[in-house]
Structures are given as C-alpha cells and as structure tokens.
Design a protein around this motif. Structure first.
Motif, PDB file in Angstrom:
ATOM      1  N   LEU A   5      34.880 -29.165 -44.634  1.00 31.95           N
ATOM      2  CA  LEU A   5      33.884 -29.773 -45.509  1.00 31.95           C
ATOM      3  C   LEU A   5      33.659 -28.976 -46.788  1.00 31.95           C
ATOM      4  CD1 LEU A   5      31.076 -30.838 -42.994  1.00 31.95           C
ATOM      5  CD2 LEU A   5      32.896 -32.257 -43.957  1.00 31.95           C
ATOM      6  N   CYS A   6      33.436 -29.708 -47.847  1.00 31.18           N
ATOM      7  CA  CYS A   6      32.944 -29.162 -49.109  1.00 31.18           C
ATOM      8  C   CYS A   6      31.454 -29.491 -49.169  1.00 31.18           C
ATOM      9  CB  CYS A   6      33.689 -29.766 -50.287  1.00 31.18           C
ATOM     10  SG  CYS A   6      33.124 -29.188 -51.907  1.00 31.18           S
ATOM     11  N   GLU A   7      30.619 -28.458 -49.087  1.00 30.61           N
ATOM     12  CA  GLU A   7      29.172 -28.664 -49.086  1.00 30.61           C
ATOM     13  C   GLU A   7      28.540 -28.353 -50.440  1.00 30.61           C
ATOM     14  OE1 GLU A   7      28.292 -27.875 -44.348  1.00 30.61           O
ATOM     15  OE2 GLU A   7      28.046 -26.194 -45.758  1.00 30.61           O
ATOM     16  N   ARG A   8      29.300 -27.683 -51.310  1.00 25.31           N
ATOM     17  CA  ARG A   8      28.894 -27.428 -52.688  1.00 25.31           C
ATOM     18  C   ARG A   8      30.161 -27.159 -53.497  1.00 25.31           C
ATOM     19  NH1 ARG A   8      27.810 -22.613 -49.969  1.00 25.31           N
ATOM     20  NH2 ARG A   8      28.878 -20.775 -50.819  1.00 25.31           N
ATOM     21  N   HIS A   9      30.114 -27.434 -54.784  1.00 32.69           N
ATOM     22  CA  HIS A   9      31.288 -27.223 -55.616  1.00 32.69           C
ATOM     23  C   HIS A   9      31.610 -25.739 -55.732  1.00 32.69           C
ATOM     24  CE1 HIS A   9      30.430 -31.332 -57.587  1.00 32.69           C
ATOM     25  NE2 HIS A   9      31.402 -31.458 -56.720  1.00 32.69           N
ATOM     26  N   PRO A  61      38.113 -32.739 -48.089  1.00 35.82           N
ATOM     27  CA  PRO A  61      39.215 -32.967 -49.014  1.00 35.82           C
ATOM     28  C   PRO A  61      40.375 -33.672 -48.314  1.00 35.82           C
ATOM     29  CG  PRO A  61      39.227 -30.687 -48.286  1.00 35.82           C
ATOM     30  CD  PRO A  61      38.009 -31.336 -47.677  1.00 35.82           C
ATOM     31  N   CYS A  62      41.468 -33.814 -49.012  1.00 33.07           N
ATOM     32  CA  CYS A  62      42.710 -34.452 -48.575  1.00 33.07           C
ATOM     33  C   CYS A  62      42.610 -35.974 -48.678  1.00 33.07           C
ATOM     34  CB  CYS A  62      43.138 -34.061 -47.169  1.00 33.07           C
ATOM     35  SG  CYS A  62      43.619 -32.336 -47.005  1.00 33.07           S
ATOM     36  N   ALA A  63      43.475 -36.525 -49.520  1.00 36.97           N
ATOM     37  CA  ALA A  63      43.433 -37.954 -49.804  1.00 36.97           C
ATOM     38  C   ALA A  63      44.339 -38.773 -48.906  1.00 36.97           C
ATOM     39  CB  ALA A  63      43.823 -38.190 -51.268  1.00 36.97           C
ATOM     40  N   GLU A  64      45.279 -38.141 -48.209  1.00 34.34           N
ATOM     41  CA  GLU A  64      46.291 -38.891 -47.460  1.00 34.34           C
ATOM     42  C   GLU A  64      46.495 -38.237 -46.102  1.00 34.34           C
ATOM     43  OE1 GLU A  64      49.876 -38.690 -49.851  1.00 34.34           O
ATOM     44  OE2 GLU A  64      49.435 -36.623 -50.421  1.00 34.34           O
ATOM     45  N   CYS A  65      46.819 -39.064 -45.114  1.00 34.70           N
ATOM     46  CA  CYS A  65      46.945 -38.532 -43.760  1.00 34.70           C
ATOM     47  C   CYS A  65      47.899 -39.381 -42.931  1.00 34.70           C
ATOM     48  CB  CYS A  65      45.587 -38.467 -43.072  1.00 34.70           C
ATOM     49  SG  CYS A  65      44.836 -40.086 -42.754  1.00 34.70           S
ATOM     50  N   GLY A  90      41.736 -41.469 -50.653  1.00 35.51           N
ATOM     51  CA  GLY A  90      41.068 -40.967 -51.855  1.00 35.51           C
ATOM     52  C   GLY A  90      40.510 -39.573 -51.643  1.00 35.51           C
ATOM     53  N   PHE A  91      39.847 -39.367 -50.512  1.00 39.47           N
ATOM     54  CA  PHE A  91      39.387 -38.059 -50.032  1.00 39.47           C
ATOM     55  C   PHE A  91      38.925 -38.270 -48.593  1.00 39.47           C
ATOM     56  CE2 PHE A  91      35.720 -40.166 -51.885  1.00 39.47           C
ATOM     57  CZ  PHE A  91      34.726 -39.990 -50.930  1.00 39.47           C
ATOM     58  N   GLY A  92      38.672 -37.177 -47.863  1.00 39.91           N
ATOM     59  CA  GLY A  92      38.059 -37.306 -46.544  1.00 39.91           C
ATOM     60  C   GLY A  92      38.963 -37.158 -45.350  1.00 39.91           C
ATOM     61  N   ALA A  93      40.255 -36.844 -45.541  1.00 47.07           N
ATOM     62  CA  ALA A  93      41.196 -36.866 -44.417  1.00 47.07           C
ATOM     63  C   ALA A  93      41.296 -35.546 -43.657  1.00 47.07           C
ATOM     64  CB  ALA A  93      42.586 -37.259 -44.918  1.00 47.07           C
ATOM     65  N   ARG A  95      40.051 -33.842 -41.357  1.00 53.26           N
ATOM     66  CA  ARG A  95      39.189 -33.846 -40.165  1.00 53.26           C
ATOM     67  C   ARG A  95      39.970 -34.437 -39.007  1.00 53.26           C
ATOM     68  NH1 ARG A  95      34.005 -37.066 -41.594  1.00 53.26           N
ATOM     69  NH2 ARG A  95      33.997 -35.610 -43.341  1.00 53.26           N
ATOM     70  N   GLU A  96      39.508 -34.181 -37.797  1.00 51.76           N
ATOM     71  CA  GLU A  96      40.275 -34.590 -36.624  1.00 51.76           C
ATOM     72  C   GLU A  96      40.336 -36.101 -36.448  1.00 51.76           C
ATOM     73  OE1 GLU A  96      40.067 -30.872 -33.532  1.00 51.76           O
ATOM     74  OE2 GLU A  96      38.304 -32.193 -33.613  1.00 51.76           O
ATOM     75  N   LYS A  97      39.287 -36.803 -36.859  1.00 49.94           N
ATOM     76  CA  LYS A  97      39.293 -38.263 -36.789  1.00 49.94           C
ATOM     77  C   LYS A  97      38.636 -38.814 -38.044  1.00 49.94           C
ATOM     78  CE  LYS A  97      39.331 -38.800 -31.760  1.00 49.94           C
ATOM     79  NZ  LYS A  97      38.605 -39.325 -30.569  1.00 49.94           N
ATOM     80  N   VAL A  98      39.177 -39.928 -38.525  1.00 48.41           N
ATOM     81  CA  VAL A  98      38.652 -40.521 -39.756  1.00 48.41           C
ATOM     82  C   VAL A  98      38.670 -42.040 -39.643  1.00 48.41           C
ATOM     83  CG1 VAL A  98      40.898 -40.563 -40.915  1.00 48.41           C
ATOM     84  CG2 VAL A  98      38.814 -40.428 -42.288  1.00 48.41           C
ATOM     85  N   VAL A  99      37.663 -42.676 -40.214  1.00 44.15           N
ATOM     86  CA  VAL A  99      37.587 -44.137 -40.235  1.00 44.15           C
ATOM     87  C   VAL A  99      38.356 -44.648 -41.451  1.00 44.15           C
ATOM     88  CG1 VAL A  99      36.055 -46.128 -40.450  1.00 44.15           C
ATOM     89  CG2 VAL A  99      35.371 -44.175 -39.045  1.00 44.15           C
TER      90      VAL A  99
END
Length: 324
Positions: A5-9, A61-65, A90-93, A95-99
C-alpha cells in the motif's frame, strides 16, 4: 490478505504491507488471486503524486497482473473459477487478491507463464497502440526507438520488427543495445557515446527516420526530432529521462512531420474493442514465441524496494515483476 500500500506520497521505501479483508466480487466482477503483478516506470511516479492518475489513499501500485479466478460475481458468464487470466487495472494489483471487471479479463494461453502475461499490457499494449493506431507503421519504414532496452522500448523493438519495419535501437550502453538486437533490432545508436541526430541521419542515408518511438524525452527529444524524415511521425510515449522536453514547433513545419501523443490508458477506455483486438493478438504472439515478453527480474512482494530501484535507476532490461 496481504497488500502493498501507498498511504502517503513518497519514495518506494515509504510503501507498507498490510493485511486487508478478503475482497468480494460485485455484479459483473470477478476476484483474481494474483500470482504476478508487473511494475512500470509510471509506478515510480504515481506513489510520489507525480503521475496524471492520482488514486485516493491507501492504494496499491501495479497496473497489470496475472493469476487465477477465485470468485465470480452475479451476472458474469463465460468464466470459471480456476481459469488463468490477466488484466490491466490502472493501479491496485500489488495484492494477493483483487476485484476486476469481467470485461477487463483476458485468458492466458497455456504456453505463457504468469510473469510474462502480467507484463504484456502496458509496454506491449502501448507499443501496439502507438505503432498501429497512432503511427500507422508500414512494412519497410524506418523505426527508431529511444530507450530500446527498457520494458517499453523492447516491446516496441519486437512489435516493430513483426510489423516489418527496419528497426534502429537507441540506448545508452553496448550491453543494452545487444539486448535490443536479440529482440529484433537491425541497427543501433549508442547515445551514451555518439550524438543521436547525426547517427540516425547516417544510418538512414541522410533521409531521416519515418517513425520515432520516444520513451525517454529529456535532452534527447530535440536532436531526435531533427533526425525525422519528411512526413515522419514522432511518438511521445514517456519521459524516463526525467524531464519533459520543450519542442521548438518550427521543426515540425520544416520537417513536415507530426508529433503524436501515445496515451494507451485513455485509448483502452475510449476504444475497448480495438484494445481487446490488440491484446488478443499480443497474447497469441507471445504464446507462439513471436515475441519474448522478456522479464528482467521477479521479486517476492516483500522485496518491492529492490524492484522499484531497478526501474528508478533505469537498470531494468525488460519487465520487473512482483510475485505473490
């Protein structure tokens, strides 16, 4: 469920791994158990707040998975739990599971591993869109690629060669150029040693370059533009060199050439059918060995700082992938 996770820039060292609740799919969605999440240069920007997309905190982060379908939401048909899939988010990949919306999924051919499949979207998708939809690249035309050994550059080398172009790889060292040759480049310019404008002019017999694919920007942009052929197409892909160049517009007039932006993410949203055709073609090429989908290195999620450093220091030759 673990998530990066990115919790702050800030820099990659400020990212954290947290335990989150297991996600559940909504209507039209699936949950993908992620096995590989690919990093791109813009991942070094998005966590610092320097990219055009600015997700709300906290985000992954990570746009593709790539991975396997773990759960299916209402209204989803044509997919089964356990199928191997890949997707661009786009972002969010990371992690162990993603919607993922079911319409964003692509099946992964059996002969393609997950790290390769995860890394196809941004770099190869951008190369396909740039060279096909934006440049209208024709067989026999000259294609020069700035930053030819990075993930984006290598993808353009391979796609350009498959489309029948005469490919000139431009990079900053002999080892990077050797890698580009392995992927289909026919000639090369070492801009760590030689001036790029004169080198490109010499290699084209003074005519100039038909299509230039620029992933670097910075101080290389203007001399490269001065090496364009009449009615050439200069593709603005990215700014890995760190600086957004200021282009003298009189050069476009004198060259009769075009400066064309390549915004792949917006293309995906505006022309989803064309995007899917591009990606299905790419997956077939990768599975049959026509493109190598080169993975420079894989790192377990917990070693994300090493993965980021490879990209940020411009040492990656191909894709960098986080594994889960």
């Amino acid at each position: 469920m673990k998530a990066l996770l990115c919790e702050r820039h800030g820099p990659a060292e400020d990212l954290v791994i947290r335990d989150l609740p297991e996600p559940k799919p909504g209507p039209g969605e699936v949950v993908v158990a992620v096995t590989a999440a690919a990093l791109n240069f813009f991942d070094t920007l998005i966590i610092r707040g320097r990219y055009q997309t600015k997700p709300a905190f906290p985000f992954s982060p990570c746009a593709e998975c790539a991975g396997t379908i773990a759960a299916i939401g209402d209204g989803v048909s044509g997919w089964q739990v356990g199928e191997r899939v890949a997707a661009w988010l786009g972002f969010g990949a990371a992690r162990e599971k993603v919607v993922v919306p079911a319409e964003a999924l692509l099946r992964v051919p059996d002969r393609l591993d997950d790290a390769q499949a995860a890394g196809l979207f941004v770099t190869y998708g951008t190369a396909m869109h740039g060279l096909i939809q934006r440049a209208r690249l024709k067989p026999g035309e000259t294609l020069a690629i700035l930053g030819a050994s990075g993930g984006a550059g290598l993808a353009a080398v391979e796609i350009g060669a498959l489309l029948g172009a005469h490919v000139i790889a431009c990079a900053s060292s002999p080892d990077k150029l050797a890698l580009a040759r392995e992927h289909g480049a026919q000639e090369e310019v070492d801009y760590g040693r030689h001036e790029i404008r004169g080198s490109l002019k010499k290699l084209t017999g003074g005519r100039g370059v038909d299509v230039l694919y620029d992933t670097v920007g910075g101080e290389l942009a203007e001399p490269a533009l001065r090496a364009m052929a009449w009615e050439g197409r200069y593709l603005v892909v990215g700014f890995a060199g760190g600086e957004v160049p200021k282009i003298p517009l009189n050069l476009l007039l004198l060259k009769g050439c075009d400066l064309r932006g390549v915004f792949w993410g917006e293309f995906v949203l505006r022309e989803p059918a064309a995007h899917r055709r591009n990606m299905e073609r790419l997956l077939d090429w990768a599975a049959s060995g026509h493109i190598r989908a080169h993975v420079h290195a894989t790192f377990p999620l917990e070693r994300w700082t090493e993965a980021y450093a490879l990209i940020g220091d411009r040492k990656a030759k191909g894709k960098v992938v986080l594994t889960l």
